[in-house]
Design a protein around this motif. Structure first.
Motif, PDB file in Angstrom:
ATOM      1  N   LYS A  21       0.832  -1.197   0.000  1.00 18.45           N
ATOM      2  CA  LYS A  21       0.000   0.000   0.000  1.00 18.45           C
ATOM      3  C   LYS A  21       0.877   1.262   0.000  1.00 18.45           C
ATOM      4  O   LYS A  21       0.575   2.242  -0.686  1.00 18.45           O
ATOM      5  CB  LYS A  21      -0.925  -0.014   1.213  1.00 18.45           C
ATOM      6  CG  LYS A  21      -2.125   0.892   1.066  1.00 18.45           C
ATOM      7  CD  LYS A  21      -3.048   0.776   2.265  1.00 18.45           C
ATOM      8  CE  LYS A  21      -4.167  -0.178   1.948  1.00 18.45           C
ATOM      9  NZ  LYS A  21      -5.230  -0.154   2.957  1.00 18.45           N
ATOM     10  N   ALA A  22       1.969   1.228   0.755  1.00 18.73           N
ATOM     11  CA  ALA A  22       2.893   2.369   0.774  1.00 18.73           C
ATOM     12  C   ALA A  22       3.509   2.585  -0.601  1.00 18.73           C
ATOM     13  O   ALA A  22       3.642   3.730  -1.060  1.00 18.73           O
ATOM     14  CB  ALA A  22       3.977   2.147   1.825  1.00 18.73           C
ATOM     15  N   LEU A  23       3.884   1.493  -1.278  1.00 20.68           N
ATOM     16  CA  LEU A  23       4.431   1.616  -2.631  1.00 20.68           C
ATOM     17  C   LEU A  23       3.398   2.175  -3.604  1.00 20.68           C
ATOM     18  O   LEU A  23       3.726   3.012  -4.455  1.00 20.68           O
ATOM     19  CB  LEU A  23       4.933   0.258  -3.120  1.00 20.68           C
ATOM     20  CG  LEU A  23       6.215  -0.259  -2.460  1.00 20.68           C
ATOM     21  CD1 LEU A  23       6.493  -1.687  -2.900  1.00 20.68           C
ATOM     22  CD2 LEU A  23       7.383   0.643  -2.782  1.00 20.68           C
ATOM     23  N   ALA A  24       2.144   1.734  -3.472  1.00 21.36           N
ATOM     24  CA  ALA A  24       1.087   2.229  -4.361  1.00 21.36           C
ATOM     25  C   ALA A  24       0.851   3.722  -4.144  1.00 21.36           C
ATOM     26  O   ALA A  24       0.755   4.487  -5.115  1.00 21.36           O
ATOM     27  CB  ALA A  24      -0.207   1.454  -4.121  1.00 21.36           C
ATOM     28  N   PHE A  25       0.768   4.143  -2.885  1.00 18.46           N
ATOM     29  CA  PHE A  25       0.559   5.569  -2.607  1.00 18.46           C
ATOM     30  C   PHE A  25       1.751   6.400  -3.066  1.00 18.46           C
ATOM     31  O   PHE A  25       1.590   7.508  -3.575  1.00 18.46           O
ATOM     32  CB  PHE A  25       0.293   5.809  -1.124  1.00 18.46           C
ATOM     33  CG  PHE A  25      -1.101   5.457  -0.692  1.00 18.46           C
ATOM     34  CD1 PHE A  25      -2.199   5.845  -1.439  1.00 18.46           C
ATOM     35  CD2 PHE A  25      -1.317   4.740   0.465  1.00 18.46           C
ATOM     36  CE1 PHE A  25      -3.484   5.517  -1.045  1.00 18.46           C
ATOM     37  CE2 PHE A  25      -2.600   4.414   0.881  1.00 18.46           C
ATOM     38  CZ  PHE A  25      -3.686   4.808   0.117  1.00 18.46           C
ATOM     39  N   ASN A  26       2.946   5.879  -2.884  1.00 21.36           N
ATOM     40  CA  ASN A  26       4.147   6.576  -3.329  1.00 21.36           C
ATOM     41  C   ASN A  26       4.158   6.720  -4.843  1.00 21.36           C
ATOM     42  O   ASN A  26       4.515   7.771  -5.378  1.00 21.36           O
ATOM     43  CB  ASN A  26       5.377   5.808  -2.851  1.00 21.36           C
ATOM     44  CG  ASN A  26       6.473   6.701  -2.365  1.00 21.36           C
ATOM     45  OD1 ASN A  26       6.374   7.914  -2.401  1.00 21.36           O
ATOM     46  ND2 ASN A  26       7.542   6.098  -1.901  1.00 21.36           N
ATOM     47  N   PHE A  27       3.748   5.685  -5.550  1.00 18.37           N
ATOM     48  CA  PHE A  27       3.675   5.730  -7.010  1.00 18.37           C
ATOM     49  C   PHE A  27       2.641   6.757  -7.471  1.00 18.37           C
ATOM     50  O   PHE A  27       2.897   7.559  -8.371  1.00 18.37           O
ATOM     51  CB  PHE A  27       3.346   4.348  -7.564  1.00 18.37           C
ATOM     52  CG  PHE A  27       3.244   4.311  -9.058  1.00 18.37           C
ATOM     53  CD1 PHE A  27       4.373   4.392  -9.840  1.00 18.37           C
ATOM     54  CD2 PHE A  27       2.006   4.197  -9.673  1.00 18.37           C
ATOM     55  CE1 PHE A  27       4.282   4.358 -11.223  1.00 18.37           C
ATOM     56  CE2 PHE A  27       1.896   4.168 -11.050  1.00 18.37           C
ATOM     57  CZ  PHE A  27       3.041   4.249 -11.827  1.00 18.37           C
ATOM     58  N   LEU A  28       1.461   6.744  -6.848  1.00 20.57           N
ATOM     59  CA  LEU A  28       0.417   7.716  -7.207  1.00 20.57           C
ATOM     60  C   LEU A  28       0.866   9.145  -6.920  1.00 20.57           C
ATOM     61  O   LEU A  28       0.579  10.057  -7.697  1.00 20.57           O
ATOM     62  CB  LEU A  28      -0.877   7.397  -6.463  1.00 20.57           C
ATOM     63  CG  LEU A  28      -1.589   6.120  -6.906  1.00 20.57           C
ATOM     64  CD1 LEU A  28      -2.762   5.822  -5.977  1.00 20.57           C
ATOM     65  CD2 LEU A  28      -2.046   6.230  -8.338  1.00 20.57           C
TER      66      LEU A  28
END
Length: 108
Positions: A21-28
């Protein structure tokens, strides 16, 4: 890359998010930066507008140092010397920003 790594650490360690989830938010978050750059360049900004945006972006880093980082460091400080060193470090970090902008074509 350093900013993204710091964001990831904050999201996982202090935010308690799972790694995916942290990687997804960072990507967004990174995508929004790209989108903002595209929108800014599509408006054909003047040199003055570009200078204002660059100055505001530099101010964001100073704000992060003063508001977010400094209070977290205070727990490790043992005296006035440590506080003076922290203030000196913040000032020393802002000097290159100012020196770059002195002769920058968008800020002159």
């Amino acid at each position: 890359i350093a900013q993204e790594l710091a964001d990831f650490i904050v999201l996982t360690k202090f935010g308690g998010l799972p790694v995916w989830k942290a990687l997804a938010f960072n990507f967004l978050s990174g995508l929004t930066v790209c989108l903002g750059g595209i929108v800014f360049l599509a408006t054909a900004p003047t040199d003055t507008a570009t200078g204002v945006i660059l100055a505001a972006a530099g101010g964001v880093y100073i704000n992060i140092a003063a508001v977010e980082t400094a209070p977290r460091m205070e727990g490790a400080m043992k005296g006035r010397g440590d506080r003076a060193l922290m203030l000196f470090s913040i000032i020393l970090g802002t000097i290159p920003l100012g020196l770059i902008l002195l002769d920058h074509k968008h800020c002159g």
